[in-house]
Design a protein around this motif. Structure first.
Motif: not given
Length: 77
Positions: A8-15
């Protein structure tokens, strides 16, 4: 049908920007825990995983709520 989430990867979000690997040497752990201080994105991460696994669509309002407030960006991943 069995669905396994391995990465799982997330960038540029609230997290916070995260790159989470949920497997070890190709084996998927039966239990994974997300432990972070309050207000740092646990609910956002769980919501993103839920939508990815179920195919549930985001409303425009939900998408705006995922936007980071820490820095200006015009996209999230």
């Amino acid at each position: 049908m069995k669905i396994s989430l391995t990465h799982f990867k997330a960038e540029g979000l609230r997290c916070p920007d995260v790159d989470i690997v949920l497997s070890n040497n190709g084996k998927i752990s039966p239990v994974n825990l997300i432990m972070m201080p309050n207000g740092t994105g646990k609910t956002t991460i769980i919501t993103l995983i839920e939508h990815a696994l179920t195919g549930k669509e985001f409303t425009p309002k939900q998408i705006r709520q995922l936007k980071t407030q820490d820095y200006e960006t015009d996209k999230g991943l």
